[in-house]
Design a protein around this motif. Structure first.
Motif, PDB file in Angstrom:
ATOM      1  N   MET A 171       0.961  -0.960   0.031  1.00  0.00           N
ATOM      2  CA  MET A 171      -0.103   0.191   0.070  1.00  0.00           C
ATOM      3  C   MET A 171       1.195   1.277  -0.168  1.00  0.00           C
ATOM      4  SD  MET A 171      -3.346  -1.133   1.878  1.00  0.00           S
ATOM      5  CE  MET A 171      -2.635  -1.644   3.981  1.00  0.00           C
ATOM      6  N   ASP A 172       2.387   1.315  -0.358  1.00  0.00           N
ATOM      7  CA  ASP A 172       3.016   2.172  -0.032  1.00  0.00           C
ATOM      8  C   ASP A 172       2.376   3.102  -1.575  1.00  0.00           C
ATOM      9  OD1 ASP A 172       5.670   0.697   1.240  1.00  0.00           O
ATOM     10  OD2 ASP A 172       4.259   0.685   2.598  1.00  0.00           O
ATOM     11  N   SER A 173       1.940   3.137  -1.981  1.00  0.00           N
ATOM     12  CA  SER A 173       1.726   3.945  -3.542  1.00  0.00           C
ATOM     13  C   SER A 173       0.960   4.970  -3.503  1.00  0.00           C
ATOM     14  CB  SER A 173       2.257   2.758  -4.634  1.00  0.00           C
ATOM     15  OG  SER A 173       0.445   2.067  -4.656  1.00  0.00           O
ATOM     16  N   LEU A 174      -0.020   4.194  -1.996  1.00  0.00           N
ATOM     17  CA  LEU A 174      -1.129   5.122  -1.966  1.00  0.00           C
ATOM     18  C   LEU A 174      -0.855   6.097  -0.779  1.00  0.00           C
ATOM     19  CD1 LEU A 174      -3.685   2.714  -2.172  1.00  0.00           C
ATOM     20  CD2 LEU A 174      -3.132   4.357  -3.547  1.00  0.00           C
ATOM     21  N   SER A 175      -1.474   7.096  -1.354  1.00  0.00           N
ATOM     22  CA  SER A 175      -1.095   8.208  -0.019  1.00  0.00           C
ATOM     23  C   SER A 175      -2.203   7.635   1.412  1.00  0.00           C
ATOM     24  CB  SER A 175      -1.643   9.483  -0.019  1.00  0.00           C
ATOM     25  OG  SER A 175      -2.745   9.822  -0.051  1.00  0.00           O
ATOM     26  N   SER A 176      -2.428   8.204   2.656  1.00  0.00           N
ATOM     27  CA  SER A 176      -2.787   8.587   4.282  1.00  0.00           C
ATOM     28  C   SER A 176      -4.847   8.432   3.732  1.00  0.00           C
ATOM     29  CB  SER A 176      -2.587   8.670   5.156  1.00  0.00           C
ATOM     30  OG  SER A 176      -2.404  10.228   4.728  1.00  0.00           O
ATOM     31  N   THR A 177      -4.182   9.653   2.234  1.00  0.00           N
ATOM     32  CA  THR A 177      -5.631  10.635   2.265  1.00  0.00           C
ATOM     33  C   THR A 177      -6.132   9.453   1.609  1.00  0.00           C
ATOM     34  OG1 THR A 177      -4.997  12.821   2.672  1.00  0.00           O
ATOM     35  CG2 THR A 177      -6.928  12.617   1.226  1.00  0.00           C
TER      36      THR A 177
END
Length: 211
Positions: free
Chosen positions: A1-7
């Motif tokens: 999931m590193d390619s997604l932002s926390s938002t």
């Protein structure tokens, strides 16, 4: 999931959907369009008055729909990284067709902390209100209940529903337990979408088809 932002991760968790813009370039879309045309030409009468689209499971042009890292990361948020492809198929409603009642792709309610299915809609043509854009009710995947009554009928509405407009090359990822539906293609402009459905590994032993 590193390619997604926390938002982005939080939107998936709380609202149940995420638009990933520009996943495919025009050059990447070209072989998909060509394969779609070849498949539909072989069955010219199949989709004249329906939401029909071709089966795409074995088409090499659509293999990216199984493997694109950012899309898989978004699906992983919904499925706790237990992401396994179930099927790929197309949908392209002609003018005057495509309107559905709000529904989910599973036969019973599921707890919000354990989604079972998720979808990635690969948008092959610009998708807008006038050509049958997908409708969703954000957050409904957390309600653990099924659409009932007027909103589940084709002409029904839900006060919280939203129409998802997108450009060719975008991908919309959403929980299959999110209340969703197609809209009517009123303009007749093409609205080809690849529906890629993913589920947890446990579903591989199930014979029933959903969605």
């Amino acid at each position: 999931m590193d390619s997604l932002s926390s938002t982005e991760r939080r939107q998936l968790e709380l609202q149940g959907w995420l638009l990933l813009p520009g996943v495919l370039t025009a050059e990447a879309l070209a072989p998909m369009h060509a394969a779609w045309e070849r498949l539909t030409a072989a069955l010219p009468n199949e989709g004249a008055n329906t939401n029909w689209g071709p089966g795409l499971d074995t088409e090499p042009a659509f293999s990216i729909c199984r493997t694109e890292p950012r899309v898989l990361a978004a699906l992983g948020v919904l499925l706790d990284d237990d992401v396994h492809v179930r099927r790929l198929h197309g949908r392209s409603p002609p003018r005057g067709h495509g309107r559905q009642g709000l529904h989910v792709d599973w036969s019973s309610p599921t707890p919000p902390e354990r989604q079972i299915l998720a979808n990635a809609f690969w948008v092959l043509d610009d998708m807008a209100r006038d050509n049958g854009a997908t409708r969703i009710v954000p957050g409904s995947h957390r309600w653990a209940r099924m659409p009932r009554g007027p909103c589940a009928q084709p002409q029904g509405h839900h006060p919280g529903e939203r129409v998802l407009e997108a450009r060719a090359g975008d991908v919309i990822v959403f929980s299959s337990h999110l209340w969703h539906a197609g809209a009517c293609n009123e303009s007749g402009r093409r609205r080809r979408v690849v529906l890629a459905q993913f589920g947890r590994r446990e579903l591989a032993s199930m014979n029933e088809e959903y969605g």
